[in-house]
Design an enzyme around this catalytic site. Sequence first.
Site, PDB file in Angstrom:
ATOM      1  N   GLU A   1      -3.788   6.100   3.627  1.00  0.00           N
ATOM      2  CA  GLU A   1      -3.873   7.170   4.620  1.00  0.00           C
ATOM      3  C   GLU A   1      -4.442   8.452   4.038  1.00  0.00           C
ATOM      4  O   GLU A   1      -5.016   9.265   4.768  1.00  0.00           O
ATOM      5  CB  GLU A   1      -2.489   7.462   5.218  1.00  0.00           C
ATOM      6  CG  GLU A   1      -2.073   6.469   6.282  1.00  0.00           C
ATOM      7  CD  GLU A   1      -0.968   7.012   7.186  1.00  0.00           C
ATOM      8  OE1 GLU A   1      -0.318   8.004   6.807  1.00  0.00           O
ATOM      9  OE2 GLU A   1      -0.763   6.431   8.261  1.00  0.00           O
TER      10      GLU A   1
ATOM     11  N   HIS B   1       0.909 -16.040  -9.938  1.00  0.00           N
ATOM     12  CA  HIS B   1       0.657 -17.373  -9.408  1.00  0.00           C
ATOM     13  C   HIS B   1      -0.118 -17.343  -8.090  1.00  0.00           C
ATOM     14  O   HIS B   1      -0.682 -18.368  -7.694  1.00  0.00           O
ATOM     15  CB  HIS B   1       1.985 -18.106  -9.207  1.00  0.00           C
ATOM     16  CG  HIS B   1       2.769 -18.274 -10.463  1.00  0.00           C
ATOM     17  ND1 HIS B   1       2.593 -19.336 -11.324  1.00  0.00           N
ATOM     18  CD2 HIS B   1       3.723 -17.490 -11.029  1.00  0.00           C
ATOM     19  CE1 HIS B   1       3.408 -19.200 -12.362  1.00  0.00           C
ATOM     20  NE2 HIS B   1       4.100 -18.094 -12.203  1.00  0.00           N
TER      21      HIS B   1
ATOM     22  N   LYS C   1      -2.451   4.994  18.171  1.00  0.00           N
ATOM     23  CA  LYS C   1      -1.166   5.358  18.759  1.00  0.00           C
ATOM     24  C   LYS C   1      -1.330   5.703  20.234  1.00  0.00           C
ATOM     25  O   LYS C   1      -0.536   5.282  21.087  1.00  0.00           O
ATOM     26  CB  LYS C   1      -0.566   6.550  18.008  1.00  0.00           C
ATOM     27  CG  LYS C   1      -0.134   6.247  16.583  1.00  0.00           C
ATOM     28  CD  LYS C   1       0.450   7.499  15.941  1.00  0.00           C
ATOM     29  CE  LYS C   1       0.888   7.236  14.510  1.00  0.00           C
ATOM     30  NZ  LYS C   1       1.422   8.464  13.865  1.00  0.00           N
TER      31      LYS C   1
END
Length: 438
Positions: free
Chosen positions: A293, A314, A428
């Site tokens: 951000e 892994h 948003k």
Amino acid sequence: MALQQSIDLALETTIGEGGLSQRAFEASLEAVREAMARLSDDDSSGRLPLLHMTRATDDLPSIKEAAAWLRLDATDVVFLGTGGSSLGGQTLAQLKDFAVPGAGRFTESPRVHFLDNLDPITFDRVLHKLPLSSTRFVSISKSGGTGETLMQTIAVLSALNKAGLKALPKDMFLGLSEPRKDGGRNALRDLLEPEGVRFLEHHTGVGGRYSVLTNVGLLPAAVLGLDVAAIRQGAAEAYEPFRNGRSAADAPAALGAALNVAAAREGKGIAVTMAYADRLERFTRWWVQLWAESIGKDGKGTQPVAAIGPVDQHSQLQLYLAGPNDKLFTVLTTGVAGQGPLMDEKLAKRAGEAAFGGKHIGDLVAAQGRATADTLARNSRPTRRIHIEKLDERAVGELLMHFMLETILTGYALGVDPFDQPAVEEGKVLAKQYLAQG
């Protein structure tokens, strides 16, 4: 200082072709020097309150008092909030509340929960399992208008009502949000204040993803009995080189910023942080939000990737060693040698690993962290090493402030504002439009 940083394995002068060029690093270091001057101006002018949080103590009594109130007769304390309102608190809480994904919870009473992701199934199940009459809730939103937090809070209020606890929100809830601006709206306050719920003030000059050193991050830590003053002291140590006017070469966060700027300029568009400690798992997630951000703007920035060792050796190391050489690595280790269960020599021989005999699990983890950094460098992957011998409140405070400073300086050096997030707001607004339509 608890944090020991080594950048030698990131530069071509050490690892050869594939490392960051010395010329690019020196140019980036000069850009960071200019960013340090800007940071100094921010400090002296008071434009950046975050820098003053490291030496602030006046708010600690109110944090400790609120924590004591939350703990009183409580079996569970639930923190409602998302992103910057939650990840800093989770990072600190992992020092004590040893909750690891897939491993369950290992905490003493009260149990502390962070419901930061608005998954309907998870939230519903948690609400049904919590002993509501002995659970305390903290709703956190800087602006007071975070949709996820508002929905969580409404759902809890409704659950209390159904459980016959309608009259008790003031005894079970705490709010944390900015004061109302000129008498204007604050949705979280509008929701909770009529119930008699009291509020702590969110610092108006510190954004959510930088709020870990404020009551947003320190309140969960205090609930768990952590030393919040030591967290601030550690953060002060990370900032001390800047306050003392040291050169960029003598300030660890400035060197880290220069590495990241050089990597971005040389086309290494991915930054990987691999921490060799379960207690730093939430730290890596906090850092991902902070970096993404703050730096990802105007077509600039690098993609943050969180990894945890040894398990991600892994799942990711094959790509890191044999895939595109487009990454800057940070390998973060702690002093775990000699810790953990001791390996029985007879059983080790039976397993065909006689060298394991007489060794601790921590010995292997320490060796793996060192080996991963060296292996990356031997394969011409630029790698920074950070080591913290004792992972405690002071060390984590220093680590958090180091990475906030590194992020701010990188943003300044790249020419972006590390404190806004304009692209996030569009999603948003659109989500609320879709919700209203549906």
